[in-house]
Design an enzyme around this catalytic site. Structure first.
Site, PDB file in Angstrom:
ATOM      1  CB  THR A 154     -45.487  37.429 -10.081  1.00  0.00           C
ATOM      2  OG1 THR A 154     -45.054  36.083 -10.064  1.00  0.00           O
ATOM      3  CG2 THR A 154     -46.056  37.777 -11.432  1.00  0.00           C
ATOM      4  NE  ARG A 213     -48.721  25.362  -6.666  1.00  0.00           N
ATOM      5  CZ  ARG A 213     -48.415  26.442  -5.967  1.00  0.00           C
ATOM      6  NH1 ARG A 213     -48.240  26.364  -4.663  1.00  0.00           N
ATOM      7  NH2 ARG A 213     -48.297  27.610  -6.564  1.00  0.00           N
ATOM      8  CG  ASP A 235     -39.232  28.560 -15.854  1.00  0.00           C
ATOM      9  OD1 ASP A 235     -38.649  29.624 -16.119  1.00  0.00           O
ATOM     10  OD2 ASP A 235     -40.069  28.445 -14.934  1.00  0.00           O
ATOM     11  CE  LYS A 283     -43.152  26.660 -15.382  1.00  0.00           C
ATOM     12  NZ  LYS A 283     -42.059  26.717 -14.392  1.00  0.00           N
ATOM     13  CE  LYS A 314     -38.393  32.399 -13.800  1.00  0.00           C
ATOM     14  NZ  LYS A 314     -38.744  30.984 -13.514  1.00  0.00           N
ATOM     15  CG  ASP A 352     -23.342  34.385 -16.251  1.00  0.00           C
ATOM     16  OD1 ASP A 352     -22.437  35.242 -16.291  1.00  0.00           O
ATOM     17  OD2 ASP A 352     -23.247  33.330 -15.597  1.00  0.00           O
TER      18      ASP A 352
HETATM   19  O1  C5P Z   1     -48.648  25.415  -9.397  1.00  0.00           O
HETATM   20  P1  C5P Z   1     -48.813  26.669 -10.188  1.00  0.00           P
HETATM   21  O2  C5P Z   1     -49.888  26.598 -11.235  1.00  0.00           O
HETATM   22  O3  C5P Z   1     -48.898  27.881  -9.311  1.00  0.00           O
HETATM   23  O4  C5P Z   1     -47.431  26.755 -10.975  1.00  0.00           O
HETATM   24  C1  C5P Z   1     -47.111  27.801 -11.792  1.00  0.00           C
HETATM   25  C2  C5P Z   1     -45.755  27.617 -12.386  1.00  0.00           C
HETATM   26  O5  C5P Z   1     -45.352  28.837 -12.960  1.00  0.00           O
HETATM   27  C3  C5P Z   1     -44.652  27.259 -11.398  1.00  0.00           C
HETATM   28  O6  C5P Z   1     -43.694  26.444 -12.088  1.00  0.00           O
HETATM   29  C4  C5P Z   1     -44.040  28.578 -11.017  1.00  0.00           C
HETATM   30  O7  C5P Z   1     -42.687  28.490 -10.688  1.00  0.00           O
HETATM   31  C5  C5P Z   1     -44.188  29.334 -12.326  1.00  0.00           C
HETATM   32  N1  C5P Z   1     -44.235  30.764 -12.185  1.00  0.00           N
HETATM   33  C6  C5P Z   1     -45.162  31.443 -11.403  1.00  0.00           C
HETATM   34  N2  C5P Z   1     -45.167  32.797 -11.369  1.00  0.00           N
HETATM   35  C7  C5P Z   1     -44.275  33.465 -12.075  1.00  0.00           C
HETATM   36  C8  C5P Z   1     -43.352  32.812 -12.861  1.00  0.00           C
HETATM   37  C9  C5P Z   1     -43.350  31.451 -12.891  1.00  0.00           C
HETATM   38  O8  C5P Z   1     -45.996  30.832 -10.760  1.00  0.00           O
HETATM   39  N3  C5P Z   1     -44.318  34.763 -12.072  1.00  0.00           N
END
Ligand code: C5P
Length: 247
Positions: free
Chosen positions: A136, A228, A72, A45, A74, A77
Protein backbone atom coordinates in the site's frame (compact mmCIF):
# COMPACT_ATOMS: atom_id res chain seq x y z
CA UNK A 1 -19.46 -14.94 -4.41
CA UNK A 2 -22.19 -17.42 -3.56
CA UNK A 3 -24.71 -16.82 -0.78
CA UNK A 4 -23.32 -19.88 1.01
CA UNK A 5 -19.79 -18.50 1.11
CA UNK A 6 -21.06 -15.12 2.32
CA UNK A 7 -22.79 -16.83 5.21
CA UNK A 8 -19.70 -18.91 5.94
CA UNK A 9 -17.52 -15.82 6.12
CA UNK A 10 -19.90 -14.07 8.49
CA UNK A 11 -20.32 -17.01 10.82
CA UNK A 12 -16.71 -16.87 12.08
CA UNK A 13 -16.40 -15.37 15.59
CA UNK A 14 -14.98 -11.79 15.56
CA UNK A 15 -12.15 -12.94 17.85
CA UNK A 16 -10.95 -15.46 15.24
CA UNK A 17 -10.66 -12.66 12.67
CA UNK A 18 -8.49 -10.34 14.75
CA UNK A 19 -4.72 -10.45 14.19
CA UNK A 20 -2.70 -8.15 16.45
CA UNK A 21 0.60 -6.88 15.00
CA UNK A 22 3.39 -7.28 17.55
CA UNK A 23 5.29 -4.25 16.23
CA UNK A 24 7.66 -3.87 19.18
CA UNK A 25 11.42 -4.06 19.62
CA UNK A 26 12.01 -6.87 22.06
CA UNK A 27 10.80 -10.35 22.95
CA UNK A 28 10.10 -9.14 26.50
CA UNK A 29 7.70 -6.43 25.34
CA UNK A 30 6.05 -8.83 22.91
CA UNK A 31 5.71 -11.55 25.55
CA UNK A 32 3.95 -9.09 27.89
CA UNK A 33 1.45 -8.18 25.18
CA UNK A 34 0.82 -11.83 24.33
CA UNK A 35 0.17 -12.60 28.00
CA UNK A 36 -2.06 -9.56 28.38
CA UNK A 37 -4.43 -10.03 25.43
CA UNK A 38 -3.67 -13.50 24.01
CA UNK A 39 -6.87 -15.06 25.27
CA UNK A 40 -9.01 -12.49 23.44
CA UNK A 41 -7.43 -12.36 19.97
CA UNK A 42 -7.26 -14.77 17.03
CA UNK A 43 -3.57 -14.46 16.18
CA UNK A 44 -0.39 -12.41 16.54
CA UNK A 45 1.58 -11.03 13.62
CA UNK A 46 5.36 -11.10 13.93
CA UNK A 47 6.94 -8.83 11.35
CA UNK A 48 10.46 -8.08 10.19
CA UNK A 49 11.36 -5.88 13.18
CA UNK A 50 10.50 -8.35 15.94
CA UNK A 51 11.64 -11.34 13.89
CA UNK A 52 15.04 -9.73 13.38
CA UNK A 53 15.42 -8.80 17.04
CA UNK A 54 13.81 -11.76 18.81
CA UNK A 55 14.40 -14.46 16.19
CA UNK A 56 12.94 -17.80 15.34
CA UNK A 57 13.02 -18.90 18.98
CA UNK A 58 10.39 -16.30 19.91
CA UNK A 59 8.18 -17.46 17.03
CA UNK A 60 8.49 -21.08 18.21
CA UNK A 61 7.85 -20.09 21.83
CA UNK A 62 4.66 -18.20 20.96
CA UNK A 63 3.36 -21.00 18.74
CA UNK A 64 4.17 -23.61 21.39
CA UNK A 65 2.13 -21.64 23.95
CA UNK A 66 -0.81 -22.35 21.66
CA UNK A 67 -1.16 -18.94 19.95
CA UNK A 68 -1.61 -18.61 16.22
CA UNK A 69 1.35 -16.82 14.66
CA UNK A 70 1.29 -14.98 11.34
CA UNK A 71 4.93 -14.60 10.33
CA UNK A 72 5.00 -11.51 8.12
CA UNK A 73 8.35 -12.02 6.41
CA UNK A 74 7.27 -11.39 2.79
CA UNK A 75 9.71 -13.77 1.10
CA UNK A 76 10.84 -12.88 -2.43
CA UNK A 77 13.79 -14.83 -3.88
CA UNK A 78 14.50 -17.64 -6.32
CA UNK A 79 11.93 -20.47 -6.11
CA UNK A 80 14.33 -22.96 -4.48
CA UNK A 81 15.36 -20.51 -1.73
CA UNK A 82 11.83 -19.40 -0.91
CA UNK A 83 10.55 -22.99 -0.89
CA UNK A 84 13.30 -24.10 1.49
CA UNK A 85 12.97 -21.09 3.79
CA UNK A 86 9.20 -21.67 3.87
CA UNK A 87 9.69 -25.25 5.03
CA UNK A 88 11.70 -23.83 7.95
CA UNK A 89 8.84 -21.42 8.69
CA UNK A 90 6.44 -24.37 8.75
CA UNK A 91 8.80 -26.20 11.12
CA UNK A 92 8.42 -23.30 13.61
CA UNK A 93 4.72 -24.12 13.88
CA UNK A 94 3.33 -20.89 12.44
CA UNK A 95 -0.30 -20.65 11.37
CA UNK A 96 0.21 -18.21 8.49
CA UNK A 97 3.11 -16.59 6.59
CA UNK A 98 3.55 -14.65 3.38
CA UNK A 99 5.55 -14.26 0.18
CA UNK A 100 5.52 -11.60 -2.57
CA UNK A 101 3.30 -12.60 -5.49
CA UNK A 102 5.67 -10.61 -7.72
CA UNK A 103 8.21 -13.41 -7.12
CA UNK A 104 6.19 -15.28 -9.75
CA UNK A 105 4.12 -18.41 -10.29
CA UNK A 106 6.98 -20.89 -10.05
CA UNK A 107 8.16 -19.41 -6.75
CA UNK A 108 4.65 -19.64 -5.26
CA UNK A 109 3.93 -23.11 -6.64
CA UNK A 110 7.23 -24.64 -5.49
CA UNK A 111 6.69 -23.07 -2.06
CA UNK A 112 3.13 -24.37 -1.70
CA UNK A 113 4.23 -27.86 -2.80
CA UNK A 114 7.30 -28.01 -0.55
CA UNK A 115 5.35 -26.83 2.50
CA UNK A 116 2.46 -29.24 1.87
CA UNK A 117 4.82 -32.17 1.38
CA UNK A 118 6.79 -31.34 4.53
CA UNK A 119 3.69 -30.88 6.69
CA UNK A 120 2.20 -34.12 5.47
CA UNK A 121 5.42 -35.99 6.22
CA UNK A 122 5.76 -34.43 9.69
CA UNK A 123 2.05 -34.62 10.44
CA UNK A 124 1.83 -30.86 11.01
CA UNK A 125 -1.04 -28.51 10.16
CA UNK A 126 -0.10 -26.72 6.92
CA UNK A 127 0.35 -22.97 7.46
CA UNK A 128 -1.79 -20.69 5.34
CA UNK A 129 0.39 -19.10 2.67
CA UNK A 130 -0.62 -15.58 1.80
CA UNK A 131 0.68 -13.46 -1.09
CA UNK A 132 1.49 -9.76 -0.97
CA UNK A 133 0.25 -8.07 -4.14
CA UNK A 134 1.13 -4.35 -4.36
CA UNK A 135 2.30 -2.80 -1.09
CA UNK A 136 0.00 0.00 0.00
CA UNK A 137 3.05 2.27 0.17
CA UNK A 138 3.38 1.87 -3.62
CA UNK A 139 1.49 4.07 -6.05
CA UNK A 140 1.42 4.35 -9.84
CA UNK A 141 4.71 6.23 -9.81
CA UNK A 142 6.38 3.37 -7.87
CA UNK A 143 5.02 0.87 -10.39
CA UNK A 144 6.39 2.96 -13.31
CA UNK A 145 9.81 3.06 -11.62
CA UNK A 146 9.97 -0.74 -11.72
CA UNK A 147 8.59 -0.97 -15.25
CA UNK A 148 4.94 -1.82 -14.51
CA UNK A 149 2.59 0.17 -16.75
CA UNK A 150 -0.71 -0.99 -15.25
CA UNK A 151 -2.89 0.96 -12.83
CA UNK A 152 -2.44 -0.13 -9.20
CA UNK A 153 -5.85 -1.85 -9.00
CA UNK A 154 -5.19 -3.81 -12.20
CA UNK A 155 -1.80 -4.94 -10.91
CA UNK A 156 -3.36 -6.00 -7.58
CA UNK A 157 -5.92 -8.16 -9.41
CA UNK A 158 -3.26 -9.51 -11.79
CA UNK A 159 -1.09 -10.64 -8.87
CA UNK A 160 -4.04 -11.95 -6.85
CA UNK A 161 -5.05 -14.11 -9.84
CA UNK A 162 -1.50 -15.42 -10.12
CA UNK A 163 -1.46 -16.19 -6.38
CA UNK A 164 -4.77 -18.09 -6.59
CA UNK A 165 -3.58 -20.03 -9.65
CA UNK A 166 -0.29 -21.09 -8.07
CA UNK A 167 -1.52 -22.45 -4.77
CA UNK A 168 -1.63 -19.48 -2.42
CA UNK A 169 -4.38 -19.51 0.21
CA UNK A 170 -5.07 -15.80 -0.09
CA UNK A 171 -3.62 -12.28 -0.24
CA UNK A 172 -2.84 -9.29 1.92
CA UNK A 173 -4.79 -6.29 0.66
CA UNK A 174 -5.84 -2.84 1.74
CA UNK A 175 -9.51 -2.68 2.76
CA UNK A 176 -10.21 -0.57 -0.36
CA UNK A 177 -8.98 -3.39 -2.60
CA UNK A 178 -10.99 -6.13 -0.89
CA UNK A 179 -14.26 -5.78 -2.87
CA UNK A 180 -12.31 -5.72 -6.15
CA UNK A 181 -10.45 -8.93 -5.25
CA UNK A 182 -13.66 -10.62 -4.09
CA UNK A 183 -15.28 -9.70 -7.40
CA UNK A 184 -12.40 -10.80 -9.62
CA UNK A 185 -11.18 -13.99 -7.92
CA UNK A 186 -13.54 -16.89 -8.33
CA UNK A 187 -12.12 -19.07 -5.54
CA UNK A 188 -14.68 -18.43 -2.78
CA UNK A 189 -12.42 -19.62 0.03
CA UNK A 190 -9.59 -17.27 -1.06
CA UNK A 191 -8.50 -15.47 2.12
CA UNK A 192 -8.11 -11.72 2.38
CA UNK A 193 -6.04 -10.28 5.19
CA UNK A 194 -6.37 -6.52 5.63
CA UNK A 195 -4.22 -4.05 7.59
CA UNK A 196 -5.02 -0.33 7.64
CA UNK A 197 -7.81 -0.76 10.18
CA UNK A 198 -8.78 2.10 12.44
CA UNK A 199 -11.50 1.55 15.03
CA UNK A 200 -13.84 4.45 15.66
CA UNK A 201 -12.01 5.27 18.91
CA UNK A 202 -8.51 5.54 17.35
CA UNK A 203 -6.47 8.08 15.37
CA UNK A 204 -5.21 7.28 11.87
CA UNK A 205 -1.45 7.43 12.71
CA UNK A 206 0.38 7.29 9.34
CA UNK A 207 -2.27 5.14 7.66
CA UNK A 208 -3.90 7.10 4.86
CA UNK A 209 -6.53 4.79 3.45
CA UNK A 210 -8.24 3.29 6.47
CA UNK A 211 -11.47 1.50 7.27
CA UNK A 212 -13.18 0.71 10.52
CA UNK A 213 -13.33 -2.94 11.64
CA UNK A 214 -17.01 -3.06 10.72
CA UNK A 215 -16.43 -1.69 7.21
CA UNK A 216 -13.48 -4.07 6.64
CA UNK A 217 -15.52 -7.13 7.60
CA UNK A 218 -18.44 -5.93 5.47
CA UNK A 219 -16.12 -5.42 2.48
CA UNK A 220 -15.24 -9.14 2.56
CA UNK A 221 -12.06 -9.35 4.65
CA UNK A 222 -11.44 -12.64 6.47
CA UNK A 223 -8.78 -11.33 8.85
CA UNK A 224 -8.04 -7.84 10.17
CA UNK A 225 -4.53 -6.82 11.21
CA UNK A 226 -4.51 -4.16 13.93
CA UNK A 227 -1.37 -2.71 15.49
CA UNK A 228 -1.12 0.69 17.12
CA UNK A 229 -4.77 1.20 18.09
CA UNK A 230 -4.29 -1.77 20.43
CA UNK A 231 -0.56 -1.64 21.23
CA UNK A 232 -0.62 2.02 22.22
CA UNK A 233 -3.87 1.95 24.17
CA UNK A 234 -3.60 2.60 27.92
CA UNK A 235 -5.66 -0.50 28.54
CA UNK A 236 -4.98 -2.98 25.73
CA UNK A 237 -7.58 -5.51 26.76
CA UNK A 238 -10.31 -2.87 26.67
CA UNK A 239 -9.07 -1.74 23.24
CA UNK A 240 -9.26 -5.34 21.97
CA UNK A 241 -12.81 -5.68 23.29
CA UNK A 242 -13.83 -2.41 21.63
CA UNK A 243 -12.39 -3.59 18.29
CA UNK A 244 -14.26 -6.89 18.62
CA UNK A 245 -17.41 -4.96 19.49
CA UNK A 246 -17.06 -2.83 16.35
CA UNK A 247 -16.65 -5.95 14.21
O1 C5P B 1 -0.28 0.01 13.63
P1 C5P B 1 -1.10 -0.42 12.46
O2 C5P B 1 -2.47 -0.92 12.82
O3 C5P B 1 -1.09 0.60 11.36
O4 C5P B 1 -0.29 -1.69 11.94
C1 C5P B 1 -0.65 -2.38 10.82
C2 C5P B 1 0.30 -3.51 10.57
O5 C5P B 1 0.07 -3.99 9.26
C3 C5P B 1 1.78 -3.14 10.61
O6 C5P B 1 2.50 -4.29 11.07
C4 C5P B 1 2.13 -2.84 9.18
O7 C5P B 1 3.46 -3.13 8.86
C5 C5P B 1 1.23 -3.83 8.46
N1 C5P B 1 0.89 -3.45 7.12
C6 C5P B 1 0.27 -2.26 6.77
N2 C5P B 1 -0.07 -2.00 5.49
C7 C5P B 1 0.21 -2.90 4.56
C8 C5P B 1 0.82 -4.09 4.88
C9 C5P B 1 1.15 -4.34 6.17
O8 C5P B 1 0.00 -1.43 7.63
N3 C5P B 1 -0.16 -2.67 3.33
Amino acid sequence: MTEASKTERKSVEPKEKLIVALDVETATEARNIVDEIGAEVGAFKIGLQLFTSAGASFVRETAEKGFRVFLDVKFHDIPNTVARASVEVARLGVWMFNVHASGGGEMMQRTAEAVSEFCEKENLAKPKIIAVTVLTSSDEETLREIGVERAVGEQVVNLARLAAKYGMDGVVASPQETPLIRREIEKTDFLIVTPGIRPEFATNDDQKRVMTPKQAVASGADFLVVGRPILQAKDRLTAVKKVLGEM
